[in-house]
Scaffold this motif. Structure first.
Motif, mmCIF file in Angstrom:
data_model
loop_
_atom_site.group_PDB
_atom_site.id
_atom_site.type_symbol
_atom_site.label_atom_id
_atom_site.label_comp_id
_atom_site.label_asym_id
_atom_site.label_seq_id
_atom_site.Cartn_x
_atom_site.Cartn_y
_atom_site.Cartn_z
ATOM 1 N N ARG A 287 25.053 83.093 25.099
ATOM 2 C CA ARG A 287 24.482 83.419 23.724
ATOM 3 C C ARG A 287 24.573 84.847 23.724
ATOM 4 O O ARG A 287 23.993 85.802 24.350
ATOM 5 C CB ARG A 287 22.940 82.901 23.721
ATOM 6 N N ASP B 18 22.782 86.156 27.283
ATOM 7 C CA ASP B 18 21.823 85.110 27.906
ATOM 8 C C ASP B 18 22.789 84.008 28.486
ATOM 9 O O ASP B 18 23.659 83.476 27.520
ATOM 10 C CB ASP B 18 20.710 84.632 27.230
ATOM 11 N N GLU C 296 23.076 80.223 29.013
ATOM 12 C CA GLU C 296 22.231 79.032 28.742
ATOM 13 C C GLU C 296 22.689 77.940 29.711
ATOM 14 O O GLU C 296 23.439 78.144 30.688
ATOM 15 C CB GLU C 296 22.824 78.489 27.394
ATOM 16 N N ASN C 297 21.676 77.010 30.093
ATOM 17 C CA ASN C 297 21.874 76.088 31.163
ATOM 18 C C ASN C 297 23.116 75.255 31.213
ATOM 19 O O ASN C 297 23.451 74.868 32.337
ATOM 20 C CB ASN C 297 20.635 74.979 30.929
#
Length: 270
Positions: free
Chosen positions: A172, A164, A166-167
């Protein structure tokens, strides 16, 4: 500055597992599969997961691009690409060489890393190196790690099932560990190497439009594929054979667990 990723996937063909695979000693003194050039081929399953995850990540991250670096006999690569091209968008970097399972991981990694270094327009600061954590043919379990080290990528993650973004741009990553659990890591961002296990995505459906778009670059890539020599290194093989199946069954009732364990240990030792 672009926030997209340059994703390089390493993956090649393997013999269709539904075929009968019989190892024999080749004329060169190295093992090979009987009638290997005639066997139908598929994309290595672990490399397939890596490619599908790469395409999914590129689709949801603007200004991203996917390359597939594949080493194998040129004619067989062409057959494989006829079906693989319809799955996801990518640009092929082909190497004309052996796809045998009897090759040395460091030799394979050297050829792959040199091909990656020669990719025009590849931004190493945005690079994610994807591949399978293992292989259905060259299952040394070390090839992707060696490629990463040769490319000076020291953030390496193996047996990855989930990634994933992240912003803040960090990654992650969930890696498989013992006991059916995951190790969760956070990486600041690329460059990084991820060896995929199964991922979370199914195999995409065939899309003829994607296939037509890919074939515009695949055929020229196959025509200019560089010939590489992938050997067995310093390894020597005395013989090769299919493991023999052995089954001994005995049905008993009310046997204590300790006694069952003792008999299993004695059977394994014998």
């Amino acid at each position: 500055m672009s926030n997209g990723f340059h994703i390089v996937v390493c993956g090649s063909l393997v013999p269709d597992p539904l075929q009968t695979l019989q190892p024999v000693m080749g004329a060169s003194g190295l093992p090979e599969l009987k009638s290997e050039m005639m066997l139908p081929s598929v994309l290595d399953p672990w490399a397939g997961h890596a490619l599908f995850e790469a395409a999914h990540l590129a689709a949801k991250t603007p200004e991203s691009k996917v390359w597939l670096v594949s080493a194998g006999p040129k004619a067989r690569l062409q057959q494989l690409m006829m079906t693989l091209a319809q799955k996801v968008p990518f640009e092929l970097v082909a190497l004309d060489g052996s796809a045998s399972g009897f090759t040395d991981a460091s030799s394979v990694a050297k050829s792959l890393s040199e091909a990656i270094e020669g990719i025009a327009g590849l931004d190493r600061s945005r690079m994610l190196l994807f591949g399978g954590c293992a292989s259905a043919s060259r299952d040394a379990g070390a090839t992707m790690q060696i490629v990463g080290e040769r490319l000076s990528i020291h953030d390496q993650f193996l047996a990855v099932d989930e990634l994933d973004v992240e912003n803040d741009g960090s990654l992650r990553i969930l890696e498989r560990i013992e006991g059916g659990q995951y190790l969760e890591s956070v990486c600041e961002g690329p460059p990084a190497m991820l060896g995929w296990a199964t991922g979370t995505l199914p195999e995409p459906k065939n899309n003829p439009q994607v296939g037509m778009m890919n074939m515009r670059t695949i055929m020229p890539a196959l025509q200019r594929a560089q010939s590489v020599s992938v050997g067995a290194g310093d390894s020597t093989f005395a013989s090769v054979e299919v493991p023999q199946q052995r089954r001994e069954t005995r049905i008993v009732k009310d046997l204590p667990a300790d006694e069952i364990a003792r008999e299993l240990v004695e059977w394994i030792r014998s």
